[in-house]
Scaffold this motif. Structure first.
Motif, PDB file in Angstrom:
ATOM      1  N   LEU A  77       0.832  -1.201   0.000  1.00  0.00           N
ATOM      2  CA  LEU A  77       0.000   0.000   0.000  1.00  0.00           C
ATOM      3  C   LEU A  77       0.867   1.252   0.000  1.00  0.00           C
ATOM      4  O   LEU A  77       0.614   2.215  -0.719  1.00  0.00           O
ATOM      5  CB  LEU A  77      -0.913   0.020   1.223  1.00  0.00           C
ATOM      6  CG  LEU A  77      -2.279  -0.648   1.129  1.00  0.00           C
ATOM      7  CD1 LEU A  77      -3.079  -0.365   2.386  1.00  0.00           C
ATOM      8  CD2 LEU A  77      -3.060  -0.183  -0.088  1.00  0.00           C
ATOM      9  N   GLU A  78       1.895   1.230   0.816  1.00  0.00           N
ATOM     10  CA  GLU A  78       2.809   2.372   0.868  1.00  0.00           C
ATOM     11  C   GLU A  78       3.504   2.553  -0.481  1.00  0.00           C
ATOM     12  O   GLU A  78       3.662   3.678  -0.964  1.00  0.00           O
ATOM     13  CB  GLU A  78       3.847   2.159   1.967  1.00  0.00           C
ATOM     14  CG  GLU A  78       4.798   3.338   2.131  1.00  0.00           C
ATOM     15  CD  GLU A  78       5.769   3.155   3.281  1.00  0.00           C
ATOM     16  OE1 GLU A  78       6.671   4.006   3.413  1.00  0.00           O
ATOM     17  OE2 GLU A  78       5.658   2.170   4.028  1.00  0.00           O
ATOM     18  N   LEU A  79       3.900   1.432  -1.091  1.00  0.00           N
ATOM     19  CA  LEU A  79       4.568   1.501  -2.384  1.00  0.00           C
ATOM     20  C   LEU A  79       3.687   2.156  -3.445  1.00  0.00           C
ATOM     21  O   LEU A  79       4.163   2.963  -4.251  1.00  0.00           O
ATOM     22  CB  LEU A  79       4.958   0.091  -2.837  1.00  0.00           C
ATOM     23  CG  LEU A  79       5.578  -0.016  -4.235  1.00  0.00           C
ATOM     24  CD1 LEU A  79       6.970   0.602  -4.270  1.00  0.00           C
ATOM     25  CD2 LEU A  79       5.636  -1.461  -4.695  1.00  0.00           C
ATOM     26  N   VAL A  80       2.383   1.814  -3.453  1.00  0.00           N
ATOM     27  CA  VAL A  80       1.491   2.356  -4.485  1.00  0.00           C
ATOM     28  C   VAL A  80       0.869   3.695  -4.082  1.00  0.00           C
ATOM     29  O   VAL A  80       0.029   4.227  -4.803  1.00  0.00           O
ATOM     30  CB  VAL A  80       0.381   1.342  -4.860  1.00  0.00           C
ATOM     31  CG1 VAL A  80       0.987   0.055  -5.376  1.00  0.00           C
ATOM     32  CG2 VAL A  80      -0.561   1.077  -3.688  1.00  0.00           C
ATOM     33  N   GLY A  81       1.270   4.214  -2.939  1.00  0.00           N
ATOM     34  CA  GLY A  81       0.838   5.557  -2.556  1.00  0.00           C
ATOM     35  C   GLY A  81      -0.527   5.650  -1.916  1.00  0.00           C
ATOM     36  O   GLY A  81      -1.206   6.677  -2.048  1.00  0.00           O
ATOM     37  N   LEU A  82      -0.933   4.613  -1.189  1.00  0.00           N
ATOM     38  CA  LEU A  82      -2.220   4.629  -0.494  1.00  0.00           C
ATOM     39  C   LEU A  82      -1.985   4.437   1.000  1.00  0.00           C
ATOM     40  O   LEU A  82      -1.006   3.817   1.418  1.00  0.00           O
ATOM     41  CB  LEU A  82      -3.138   3.526  -1.015  1.00  0.00           C
ATOM     42  CG  LEU A  82      -3.590   3.638  -2.473  1.00  0.00           C
ATOM     43  CD1 LEU A  82      -4.357   2.405  -2.890  1.00  0.00           C
ATOM     44  CD2 LEU A  82      -4.421   4.897  -2.706  1.00  0.00           C
ATOM     45  N   SER A  83      -2.919   4.953   1.806  1.00  0.00           N
ATOM     46  CA  SER A  83      -2.797   4.823   3.253  1.00  0.00           C
ATOM     47  C   SER A  83      -3.569   3.598   3.739  1.00  0.00           C
ATOM     48  O   SER A  83      -4.489   3.116   3.073  1.00  0.00           O
ATOM     49  CB  SER A  83      -3.343   6.071   3.952  1.00  0.00           C
ATOM     50  OG  SER A  83      -4.740   6.159   3.778  1.00  0.00           O
ATOM     51  N   SER A  84      -3.199   3.115   4.917  1.00  0.00           N
ATOM     52  CA  SER A  84      -3.850   1.919   5.470  1.00  0.00           C
ATOM     53  C   SER A  84      -5.316   2.174   5.809  1.00  0.00           C
ATOM     54  O   SER A  84      -6.105   1.235   5.916  1.00  0.00           O
ATOM     55  CB  SER A  84      -3.112   1.452   6.727  1.00  0.00           C
ATOM     56  OG  SER A  84      -3.094   2.482   7.705  1.00  0.00           O
ATOM     57  N   GLY A  85      -5.711   3.432   5.967  1.00  0.00           N
ATOM     58  CA  GLY A  85      -7.099   3.759   6.290  1.00  0.00           C
ATOM     59  C   GLY A  85      -8.088   3.349   5.219  1.00  0.00           C
ATOM     60  O   GLY A  85      -9.302   3.294   5.458  1.00  0.00           O
ATOM     61  N   ILE A  86      -7.586   3.024   4.027  1.00  0.00           N
ATOM     62  CA  ILE A  86      -8.460   2.667   2.913  1.00  0.00           C
ATOM     63  C   ILE A  86      -8.876   1.203   2.944  1.00  0.00           C
ATOM     64  O   ILE A  86      -9.809   0.792   2.262  1.00  0.00           O
ATOM     65  CB  ILE A  86      -7.732   2.980   1.580  1.00  0.00           C
ATOM     66  CG1 ILE A  86      -8.717   3.253   0.447  1.00  0.00           C
ATOM     67  CG2 ILE A  86      -6.761   1.862   1.177  1.00  0.00           C
ATOM     68  CD1 ILE A  86      -8.049   3.775  -0.809  1.00  0.00           C
ATOM     69  N   LEU A  87      -8.215   0.397   3.777  1.00  0.00           N
ATOM     70  CA  LEU A  87      -8.349  -1.056   3.697  1.00  0.00           C
ATOM     71  C   LEU A  87      -9.737  -1.586   3.998  1.00  0.00           C
ATOM     72  O   LEU A  87     -10.127  -2.627   3.466  1.00  0.00           O
ATOM     73  CB  LEU A  87      -7.336  -1.722   4.638  1.00  0.00           C
ATOM     74  CG  LEU A  87      -5.887  -1.695   4.157  1.00  0.00           C
ATOM     75  CD1 LEU A  87      -4.960  -2.273   5.212  1.00  0.00           C
ATOM     76  CD2 LEU A  87      -5.732  -2.466   2.849  1.00  0.00           C
ATOM     77  N   LEU A  88     -10.480  -0.921   4.848  1.00  0.00           N
ATOM     78  CA  LEU A  88     -11.806  -1.429   5.211  1.00  0.00           C
ATOM     79  C   LEU A  88     -12.912  -0.896   4.302  1.00  0.00           C
ATOM     80  O   LEU A  88     -14.084  -1.168   4.525  1.00  0.00           O
ATOM     81  CB  LEU A  88     -12.105  -1.103   6.673  1.00  0.00           C
ATOM     82  CG  LEU A  88     -11.178  -1.790   7.688  1.00  0.00           C
ATOM     83  CD1 LEU A  88     -11.584  -1.444   9.110  1.00  0.00           C
ATOM     84  CD2 LEU A  88     -11.163  -3.301   7.484  1.00  0.00           C
ATOM     85  N   ARG A  89     -12.539  -0.150   3.295  1.00  0.00           N
ATOM     86  CA  ARG A  89     -13.523   0.340   2.330  1.00  0.00           C
ATOM     87  C   ARG A  89     -13.802  -0.733   1.272  1.00  0.00           C
ATOM     88  O   ARG A  89     -13.083  -1.712   1.140  1.00  0.00           O
ATOM     89  CB  ARG A  89     -13.026   1.612   1.649  1.00  0.00           C
ATOM     90  CG  ARG A  89     -12.836   2.785   2.597  1.00  0.00           C
ATOM     91  CD  ARG A  89     -12.451   4.024   1.826  1.00  0.00           C
ATOM     92  NE  ARG A  89     -12.066   5.122   2.703  1.00  0.00           N
ATOM     93  CZ  ARG A  89     -11.644   6.290   2.275  1.00  0.00           C
ATOM     94  NH1 ARG A  89     -11.545   6.525   0.980  1.00  0.00           N
ATOM     95  NH2 ARG A  89     -11.306   7.235   3.148  1.00  0.00           N
ATOM     96  N   TYR A  90     -14.869  -0.471   0.498  1.00  0.00           N
ATOM     97  CA  TYR A  90     -15.241  -1.345  -0.613  1.00  0.00           C
ATOM     98  C   TYR A  90     -14.912  -0.626  -1.927  1.00  0.00           C
ATOM     99  O   TYR A  90     -14.767   0.611  -1.946  1.00  0.00           O
ATOM    100  CB  TYR A  90     -16.726  -1.682  -0.542  1.00  0.00           C
ATOM    101  CG  TYR A  90     -17.063  -2.607   0.610  1.00  0.00           C
ATOM    102  CD1 TYR A  90     -17.102  -3.987   0.430  1.00  0.00           C
ATOM    103  CD2 TYR A  90     -17.306  -2.100   1.893  1.00  0.00           C
ATOM    104  CE1 TYR A  90     -17.391  -4.845   1.482  1.00  0.00           C
ATOM    105  CE2 TYR A  90     -17.592  -2.947   2.957  1.00  0.00           C
ATOM    106  CZ  TYR A  90     -17.630  -4.319   2.744  1.00  0.00           C
ATOM    107  OH  TYR A  90     -17.904  -5.158   3.787  1.00  0.00           O
ATOM    108  N   PRO A  91     -14.794  -1.382  -3.021  1.00  0.00           N
ATOM    109  CA  PRO A  91     -14.393  -0.758  -4.286  1.00  0.00           C
ATOM    110  C   PRO A  91     -15.218   0.457  -4.691  1.00  0.00           C
ATOM    111  O   PRO A  91     -14.669   1.424  -5.236  1.00  0.00           O
ATOM    112  CB  PRO A  91     -14.543  -1.912  -5.291  1.00  0.00           C
ATOM    113  CG  PRO A  91     -14.287  -3.134  -4.491  1.00  0.00           C
ATOM    114  CD  PRO A  91     -14.893  -2.847  -3.133  1.00  0.00           C
TER     115      PRO A  91
END
Length: 202
Positions: A77-91
């Motif tokens: 996630l860090e590599l692709v530029g996203l934060s861990s806060g996004i993990l519990l979301r849906y597409p």
């Protein structure tokens, strides 16, 4: 990728003929080859959280336990530029560019050697396309990975490719280094493509 069986000819992966291999024989090889599809919004299960989507490859291939998978997911996630806060979301709760970044991270979960990218930016806004292409170049350098990049966009192909194969009606008509093929195309069809590309640029 053997998502569809070949009608003729042979397919080789890393020197091994895989044309006639069944699902069981292909399973260990699939860890080494992953794919990024043209439509990022249909590449993820809408009923799964992004975390579950990221962990699905390691669960199916049993390459690591959940704790190790979580650590790997956070690293990617860090590599692709996203934060861990996004993990519990849906597409449906994130943008197309974010979905494509998740899809890239998921493709990397198994440390593949070979990545097929089918028009990976064609469904994204122009401003997001450049970001995703730069990310893909960074991933390629970081993991020393082989890409098979499929696109109609010659500028994009030249930007990311060492070698180019030009296809017409399902047949390869010319191959060559990206610089050589763009500067000195030999086949009439390739010349037409390059001329059209130059006309658009200028």
């Amino acid at each position: 990728m053997k998502l569809a069986e070949a009608d003729e000819g042979d397919i080789y992966f890393d020197g091994r003929r895989i044309t006639g291999l069944g699902m069981k024989e292909m399973r260990p090889l699939r860890r080494q080859m992953q794919m990024i599809f043209q439509h990022p919004d249909s590449a993820l299960n809408p009923r799964q959280t992004l975390l579950d989507s990221l962990l699905e490859p390691v669960r199916l291939h049993r390459t690591m336990d959940r704790e190790a998978g979580m650590a790997k997911a956070l690293e990617l996630l860090e590599l692709v530029g996203l934060s861990s806060g996004i993990l519990l979301r849906y597409p449906h709760q994130i943008s197309g560019g974010q979905i494509q970044r998740i899809v890239i991270a998921r493709a990397l979960m198994l440390n593949p050697a070979f990545l097929v990218l089918d028009e990976p930016t064609s469904m994204l806004d122009v401003s997001v396309q450049a970001q995703v292409i730069e990310l893909l170049r960074q991933v390629q350098q970081t993991f020393s990975m082989t890409y098979l990049f499929i696109s109609h966009d010659l500028e994009l192909v030249r930007c990311v490719s060492d070698r180019i194969a030009v296809m017409r009606s399902g047949q390869i008509v010319e191959t060559g280094g990206s610089g050589q093929l763009m500067e000195d195309p030999q086949h009439p069809y390739t010349r037409k493509l390059v001329d059209a590309f130059r006309a658009l640029r200028y």
